[in-house]
Write a protein that holds these residues in place. Structure first.
Motif, mmCIF file in Angstrom:
data_model
loop_
_atom_site.group_PDB
_atom_site.id
_atom_site.type_symbol
_atom_site.label_atom_id
_atom_site.label_comp_id
_atom_site.label_asym_id
_atom_site.label_seq_id
_atom_site.Cartn_x
_atom_site.Cartn_y
_atom_site.Cartn_z
ATOM 1 N N CYS A 91 13.546 98.529 45.925
ATOM 2 C CA CYS A 91 14.538 99.052 46.866
ATOM 3 C C CYS A 91 15.631 98.021 47.120
ATOM 4 O O CYS A 91 15.348 96.844 47.359
ATOM 5 N N ALA A 144 10.655 96.334 50.820
ATOM 6 C CA ALA A 144 9.378 97.020 50.640
ATOM 7 C C ALA A 144 8.804 96.743 49.264
ATOM 8 O O ALA A 144 9.528 96.668 48.271
ATOM 9 N N ILE A 159 4.798 101.446 49.892
ATOM 10 C CA ILE A 159 5.516 102.687 50.225
ATOM 11 C C ILE A 159 4.590 103.896 50.188
ATOM 12 O O ILE A 159 4.936 104.959 50.706
ATOM 13 N N HIS A 166 10.996 107.073 48.685
ATOM 14 C CA HIS A 166 11.238 105.953 49.598
ATOM 15 C C HIS A 166 12.734 105.839 49.924
ATOM 16 O O HIS A 166 13.102 105.617 51.085
#
Length: 894
Positions: A481, A486, A491, A691
């Protein structure tokens, strides 16, 4: 006096105004349409012949006559102001449309009916002979005075109507007028040829041959006709001349013809090279420049100067007038409420940008993407894959950049060369100019000063965004990301809304880069290198790479979840794949829904875990799926709940206006959808795009509505280069050919952008008196306009690119938290303003279908203005199992 509706020039005669349309407006691009010359008529036409036909039918030229005038009297309402037979039958037909019984008006005929089609058929079958006479009292004669005018229809050319009067006018042209006219004709001809080359992609060889034949027709073949015409005119005026003089005069007329001079030997447009030189002198051509990457291996790319392009674009008054938010004060005025997000100027990233927020500035939106200009197979695959870099002017209001002519080219590079030599070498000329734009600005001649600017953001798919931003491009690794830190394994168990993931900021990103340099890691927490765009002073990677809802939703989450859920529904035998495809093929899509109808789903969709299709088709499929198969699925079915909730999320994401309430609702729906998905598919991992979707509520607060930054229109730009490649059929230095063709096309668009496209466009109107209208229509009109004698009505109109038709559904107001629907019965044009005659509908939300059930609640008609609508987007209604349903395309604020 006659006034041009577009450029406001005034003319003394209608014929002069029409000549102005034909000469000055004929080849204007950007969807230009010819307006009717009458101020009371709002019709516009895409072709010249359509305008002439409209004027001949609806606005015949007035001529002075000295004979009897026949008046027609309606036997039903005794209205006797009908001067032509055509007007008389239009009046009769209006009675029939109101379901009034009408007796045949011809002698010795007693036929009666109240059905329009039956009466029309009877008239053409029984009374098509011109010898048929009307019944007594239908017609009456009136003696015209010598000076009275009568409107008559004529089949002759409009310009011939005033030829005699114009011959009597004492109008002389001096030498300057003649030179100006010759230059204007030459410029118009060049504009036509440039359009043929750049838009229709006609080859130079074909144009050369066309001009040679035209030169022969005008210069040599028409000489005998000119001689005969000159001889006849001199003979009619009793002039005696030598035949040799007449031949010299005719030859001089042919040779001095402005068109013939331009295309003749050594004329300015006679060859491809001369035409190109003419285009450079008279049109705003910004030529592409070739930059050498490797001279030994013959590697190069094409670059178009952004600074030169900006000067040409902002030199156009129409475009400069639209960029009213160049002034910082206007930007701040747009932020009428801190809780409303209508554009980038309402997001937090705008207020954090020192240049865009505090100074008068130019905002640029860049786009980068790879595309194939052909579809080779085998070893030639990706051989001709090209990376295109485009830009648009971010200062324009939302919607103005949807036209492909508003998307400008910055660079074309072969994808293999980009991978080999890297962004730093390829984007060097672009970055140098962007630094100049930030520090010195670009001089805008219309403003008389230099204006600074910077890059607002870079629109790209996830792979290109990560590559350009210096992030890890492997989405199967740990850090996937660019918005937060993350880890991919986290996730699956943790939501973004929980706050467990640290968001990337400018300071955190700088620390990551510092650690990366000190420890010489290949990557650190998803960062692998410094972005080439970090050289810009007012642009930051962490605030300049927005998500793309096209790739995340319509080509990511939507086709993936559709495949999973449809597989479950088919296994539970709610329907079969064959029946679903049959439903898609047989569904009666209407209007714009028909253009983007979904394609049948492939047999191997479960194995691929995707239903395929492009973004438009997947959007249409998720929207119409409840109407296609909703009646076959139980309401409590968990897989069905996942699809319907995904449909709600899509409606929220594509909304062009957001409030804090709608953002909070979107956040809740995404969280609820995640929980349901993991319950129904416990063995299926969430994709990285799931996500990214969880970041959307926060990103809307930062970037404004994400639909304004999607790649849909940018990807449509690729089609031009693919079309050119197919047309030229030559791949030797193909980048130069593509860039050059594009720049000449853009020069043509800029040259023809002298007139803004009108907001209201109507192609057919009927002017009727209020006496023959239905009482309900008259009462609705009189509520706002009490003294109307006549009214212009239409069944179809286009306003600001949206097409409205009778029978469409609009949203007007709200009741109990639900939108109120109205149906268009008729449309009225008053003082060039669009009004809707509507009937109110009752709407109940049917959750299972994600649609509204409609029923007529009140037969009384109401007049509604366009600006009074809650949402201007017109909707189509559909009959599903006897129920009238309407499905909205985006979230409606009520």
């Amino acid at each position: 006096m006659w006034r041009c509706k577009d450029c406001k020039r005034v003319f003394s005669r209608r014929s002069e105004l029409l000549k102005h349309y034909k000469l000055d407006h004929r080849h204007y691009g950007r969807g230009y349409s010819y307006p009717c010359s009458y101020l009371s008529c709002a019709c516009r036409f895409k072709t010249w012949n359509a305008l002439l036909s409209h004027l001949s039918r609806n606005h015949p030229v007035k001529q002075t006559v000295t004979k009897d005038l026949t008046r027609f009297k309606c036997p039903i309402c005794d209205f006797n102001q009908l001067s032509t037979e055509r007007d008389f039958f239009q009046h009769i037909f209006q009675h029939l449309k109101n379901k009034e019984t009408v007796t045949c008006v011809f002698q010795d005929c007693v036929y009666q009916t109240n059905i329009y089609e039956n009466y029309k058929s009877h008239k053409y079958r029984k009374h098509s002979d011109i010898s048929n006479t009307f019944k007594t009292g239908i017609t009456e004669k009136k003696q015209l005075d010598c000076g009275e005018e009568l409107c008559v229809s004529s089949g002759t050319d409009i310009f011939d109507q005033d030829s005699t009067a114009q011959a009597n006018q004492d109008h002389t042209f001096n030498e300057t007028d003649s030179e100006n006219l010759q230059r204007d004709i030459e410029l118009k001809l060049a504009s036509v040829l440039l359009k043929l080359e750049s838009s229709f992609l006609v080859s130079n060889a074909a144009i050369d041959e066309l001009l040679q034949e035209l030169n022969y027709l005008i210069g040599s073949l028409s000489l005998p006709v000119t001689c005969r015409t000159v001889t006849q005119i001199l003979h009619d005026h009793l002039c005696q001349f030598d035949q040799s003089v007449i031949e010299k005069l005719a030859r001089a007329l042919c040779e001095t013809n402005p068109v013939n001079k331009a295309i003749g030997d050594k004329g300015s447009l006679s060859s491809a090279w001369r035409r190109k030189q003419f285009y450079k002198r008279h049109f705003k051509v910004v030529e592409p420049e070739e930059y050498i990457l490797d001279k030994k291996n013959n590697k190069s790319f094409q670059y178009v100067s952004i600074l030169k392009s900006l000067q040409q674009v902002l030199d156009c008054e129409v475009i400069l007038d639209q960029t009213d938010n160049l002034n910082c004060v206007n930007k701040l005025l747009q932020r009428s409420s801190v809780h409303t997000y209508r554009s980038f100027y309402d997001g937090s990233f705008f207020s954090e940008n020192e240049l865009l927020c505090k100074e008068e500035s130019i905002s640029l939106i860049l786009y980068i993407d790879d595309f194939e200009i052909c579809n080779p197979l085998g070893t030639s695959k990706r051989k001709h894959k090209i990376c295109g870099l485009y830009w648009i002017l971010g200062n324009l209001p939302q919607g103005c950049n949807s036209n492909l002519s508003s998307i400008y080219l910055a660079a074309l590079i072969k994808t293999n060369d980009l991978k080999c030599y890297g962004y730093e070498k390829v984007l060097e000329p672009l970055l140098n100019e962007l630094v100049i734009l930030e520090q010195e600005g670009v001089f805008v001649s219309k403003l008389g000063r230099a204006v600074k600017g910077t890059v607002q953001c870079v629109v790209a798919d996830n792979l290109a965004a990560h590559s350009l931003g210096g992030f890890v491009e492997n989405f199967t690794g740990s850090y996937i990301c660019r918005f937060c830190l993350a880890v991919k394994t986290d996730i699956q168990t943790t939501e973004v809304r929980s706050g467990a993931f640290t968001l990337r900021t400018k300071s955190i990103h700088a620390d990551h880069l510092k650690i990366l340099q000190e420890r010489e890691f290949p990557s650190y927490q998803g960062v692998k290198s410094t972005s080439i765009l970090s050289h810009l002073l007012y642009f930051d990677i962490t605030t300049g790479l927005p998500p793309d809802i096209v790739h995340d939703l319509f080509e990511g989450v939507v086709p993936f979840e559709l495949a999973l859920c449809l597989g479950v529904l088919i296994k539970k035998k709610y329907f079969t794949l064959v029946s679903l495809n049959d439903a898609i093929a047989s569904f009666n899509f209407k209007g714009t829904d028909k253009t983007n109808r979904p394609h049948p789903i492939a047999l191997n969709f479960e194995a691929k875990k995707s239903v395929g299709g492009n973004a438009h088709e997947n959007w249409s499929l998720i929207r119409f799926l409840p109407l296609l198969i909703g009646h076959r699925v139980q309401h409590e079915e968990p897989a069905w709940q996942i699809l319907t909730d995904l449909r709600d999320i899509v409606d929220l994401v594509v909304c062009p206006i957001h409030t804090e309430d709608s953002i909070a609702y979107l956040d809740f729906k995404i969280s609820e959808h995640r929980t349901q998905f993991q319950e129904v598919f416990p063995n299926c991992d969430l994709k990285p795009k799931h996500h990214f979707l969880e970041h959307y509520p926060h990103l809307i607060r930062q970037f404004g509505p994400l639909v304004a930054l999607w790649s849909m229109r940018f990807e449509a730009k690729h089609s031009f280069f693919k079309r050119v490649a197919r047309n030229i059929k030559c791949f030797k230095n193909v980048l130069c050919s593509l860039a050059e063709r594009h720049q000449y096309q853009m020069a043509h668009h800029l040259h023809l952008s002298g007139f803004p496209k009108p907001l209201l466009e109507v192609t057919n109107v009927s002017t009727v008196t209020t006496d023959v209208l239905d009482k309900g229509i008259v009462n609705a009109l009189k509520q706002k306009f009490s003294n109307l004698a006549t009214v212009c009505m239409t069944k179809s109109a286009t306003f600001n690119g949206l097409k409205y038709r009778c029978g469409m559904i609009l949203i007007h107001g709200s009741l109990g938290g639900l939108p109120e629907f109205i149906e268009i019965i008729q449309m009225v044009i008053l003082a060039n303003q669009l009004f809707f005659l509507v009937r109110k509908l009752e709407g109940w939300y049917v959750e299972h279908y994600r649609s509204y059930e409609l029923k007529t609640s009140d037969k009384e008609l109401k007049l509604v203005e366009l600006q009074d609508l809650t949402d201007v987007y017109p909707l189509e209604d559909y009959r599903i199992r006897g129920i009238r349903l309407v499905t909205v395309k985006r979230y409606i604020h009520v």
